[in-house]
Scaffold this motif. Structure first.
Motif, short mmCIF file in Angstrom:
data_model
loop_
_atom_site.label_atom_id
_atom_site.label_comp_id
_atom_site.label_asym_id
_atom_site.label_seq_id
_atom_site.Cartn_x
_atom_site.Cartn_y
_atom_site.Cartn_z
N ALA A 176 0.82 -1.22 0.00
CA ALA A 176 0.00 0.00 0.00
C ALA A 176 0.85 1.27 0.00
O ALA A 176 0.48 2.27 -0.62
N GLU A 177 1.98 1.25 0.71
CA GLU A 177 2.80 2.46 0.79
C GLU A 177 3.28 2.90 -0.59
O GLU A 177 3.28 4.09 -0.91
N THR A 178 3.67 1.96 -1.42
CA THR A 178 4.10 2.29 -2.78
C THR A 178 2.93 2.79 -3.60
O THR A 178 3.05 3.76 -4.37
N ALA A 179 1.78 2.14 -3.45
CA ALA A 179 0.59 2.56 -4.21
C ALA A 179 0.16 3.98 -3.86
O ALA A 179 -0.35 4.71 -4.72
N MET A 180 0.41 4.42 -2.63
CA MET A 180 -0.02 5.75 -2.20
C MET A 180 0.82 6.87 -2.81
O MET A 180 0.52 8.05 -2.63
N VAL A 181 1.87 6.51 -3.55
CA VAL A 181 2.66 7.52 -4.27
C VAL A 181 1.93 7.97 -5.54
O VAL A 181 2.09 9.11 -6.00
N PHE A 182 1.11 7.10 -6.11
CA PHE A 182 0.49 7.38 -7.40
C PHE A 182 -0.44 8.60 -7.39
O PHE A 182 -0.45 9.38 -8.35
N PRO A 183 -1.26 8.82 -6.36
CA PRO A 183 -2.06 10.06 -6.34
C PRO A 183 -1.19 11.31 -6.39
O PRO A 183 -1.58 12.31 -7.03
N LEU A 184 -0.03 11.29 -5.75
CA LEU A 184 0.87 12.45 -5.76
C LEU A 184 1.40 12.70 -7.18
O LEU A 184 1.50 13.86 -7.61
N VAL A 185 1.72 11.64 -7.89
CA VAL A 185 2.18 11.79 -9.27
C VAL A 185 1.09 12.44 -10.13
O VAL A 185 1.34 13.37 -10.91
N ALA A 186 -0.16 11.96 -9.98
CA ALA A 186 -1.26 12.52 -10.76
C ALA A 186 -1.50 13.98 -10.42
O ALA A 186 -1.70 14.83 -11.31
N ALA A 187 -1.46 14.33 -9.13
CA ALA A 187 -1.64 15.72 -8.72
C ALA A 187 -0.52 16.59 -9.27
O ALA A 187 -0.76 17.74 -9.70
N GLY A 188 0.70 16.07 -9.28
CA GLY A 188 1.81 16.83 -9.85
C GLY A 188 1.63 17.12 -11.32
O GLY A 188 1.98 18.21 -11.81
#
Length: 434
Positions: free
Chosen positions: A379-391
């Motif tokens: 889950a910790e790795t998956a939670m990086v993906f929203p940040l990439v999309a927001a960026g």
């Protein structure tokens, strides 16, 4: 030719009737429920998060493939002729999907059925925007149009936000208290009843070619490929990816916490602030240009999503989700407002449908990718993906400023050419930023 509609100073709701807005809202719920409903049903039946993500992605792919075709058909034929058959076919496919899942012996059967569900998805949100824009343009006095347009786009975006949040919550409730197939069956009923009611509502005539009229002027399809339109499509795609990555990574996080059923309810925390602030955008001063609104609220989204990515407790995640909503809602309002201003002549429904398709496709693809990453890497790795999309949303806000400046230079050069007696050349995809 039919007589033009009377122009007056009455409020928009007088022209739509009081029942239009609740019908239009309920008509968009099936679209908001189908991706999560398909995901929930497939994962529950097969035990595979990866297959569930792929199946929900197939829904999004079907939606984006059909979106431009549906939008073009609506611009040419009118909403009733397109939405009524689409709604009926879509409700039938949704009703059949639980049986397909139960009987399917091969994954391709699930994926093919999901693809057809997406192909027939009646995008009521895009149609509602197009319809209301036509009513504002044709029936409201000039003095009321700008403010009414701003408020209407704010409401529509807030309604989208609310639907995209309520949809997963309804899916979670029906799946928990009835059965995993119940959300898809519920979406089928909603599509049959409310999409049909929306399609047959009298306001549909406002966005339809009148019988006996001369063909409406429609800009060529290549005008949709201009940079001022494409940058908005790309941004809405990134917002859709943000939704999909956030919901899926949040689900994975709550699974680790041993309370996966609460994921949809926590997701609703983001939607509350998002919908409220989306409505509040309507009261912002017009001198606060849309390009700067996009940049400001995208920056808020990035900061809050960074906190979400770094959160390790349910409390911290909940706070981060609440702040994330304050960024994503106003960003969507801004994007759809810009799209309404930049849509080529006669292509409003096409543009709005493409934007809706972009959100759905990105949500589905992000769900599939994030689900696979969560399954393999945690889950910790998956939670990086929203940040990439927001960026990406913030990066495209910067690109948009450059696009607007270039469009202004082209417009000024065109005007100077006309003043000097040169050829008159229309500038497509004109840019309004206030």
């Amino acid at each position: 030719m039919s007589a033009p509609a009377a122009v007056d100073d009455r409020p928009l709701i007088v022209h739509t009737g009081p029942w239009y807005f609740p019908i239009a809202f309920l008509a968009r719920l099936p679209f908001a429920m189908m991706v999560v409903g398909v995901l929930t049903l497939v994962v529950s039946s097969t035990g595979s998060v990866a297959l569930g993500g792929l199946t929900s992605a197939a829904v999004g792919i079907g939606t984006v493939l059909a979106g431009p075709v549906v939008g073009d058909a609506v611009d040419r034929l009118g909403q009733r002729r397109v939405l009524v058959p689409l709604g009926l076919v879509n409700s039938a496919l949704l009703a059949a999907f639980p049986f397909v899942v139960a009987a399917a012996t091969a994954d391709w059967m699930l994926l093919l059925t999901a693809l057809f569900i997406g192909l027939t998805a009646p995008q009521a949100a895009a149609m509602s925007r197009s319809r209301l824009m036509a009513i504002i343009r044709e029936r409201l006095s000039v003095s009321r149009r700008e403010r009414t347009f701003s408020r209407t786009m704010a409401y529509e975006s807030a309604a989208d936000e609310t639907a995209f949040v309520i949809g997963p919550v309804v899916v979670g409730i029906l799946a928990s208290f009835i059965a995993p197939w119940a959300p898809v069956a519920g979406a089928a009923v909603l599509s049959f009843v409310f999409v049909t009611a929306f399609a047959l509502h009298p306001t549909a005539r406002a966005a339809s070619p009148a019988a006996g009229d001369e063909p409406a002027v429609i800009a060529p399809a290549r005008e949709l490929l201009r940079a001022p339109v494409l940058v908005i499509v790309a941004a809405t795609f990134a917002v859709g990816a943000f939704f999909g990555a956030t919901l899926t990574s949040l689900t994975a996080f709550m699974d680790v916490q041993g309370d996966v059923d609460s994921a949809a309810l926590l997701y609703g925390v983001m939607g509350i602030g998002s919908a409220v602030l989306a409505l509040a955008v309507a009261v912002l001063p017009t001198r606060f240009a849309l390009r700067w609104r996009w940049m400001l609220f995208a920056a808020v989204l990035v900061a809050a999503t960074a906190a979400f990515t770094l959160s390790g407790t349910v409390t911290a995640v909940t706070v981060a989700l609440a702040i994330m909503g304050l960024g994503v809602g106003p960003t969507l309002v801004t994007l759809f407002s810009l799209a309404g201003a930049r849509a080529p002549i006669g292509r409003t429904a096409t543009v709005m449908t493409v934007l809706g398709s972009s959100v759905a496709l990105a949500q589905s693809l992000a769900s599939a990718v994030t689900g696979a990453v969560a399954e393999d890497f945690g889950a910790e790795t998956a939670m990086v993906f929203p940040l990439v999309a927001a960026g990406v949303v913030l990066l495209l806000a910067v690109v948009n400023v450059a696009v607007e400046r270039r469009a202004r230079r082209v417009s000024v050069a065109s005007v100077a050419s006309v003043d000097a007696g040169g050829p008159v050349e229309a500038v497509a995809g004109g840019v309004r930023d206030d």
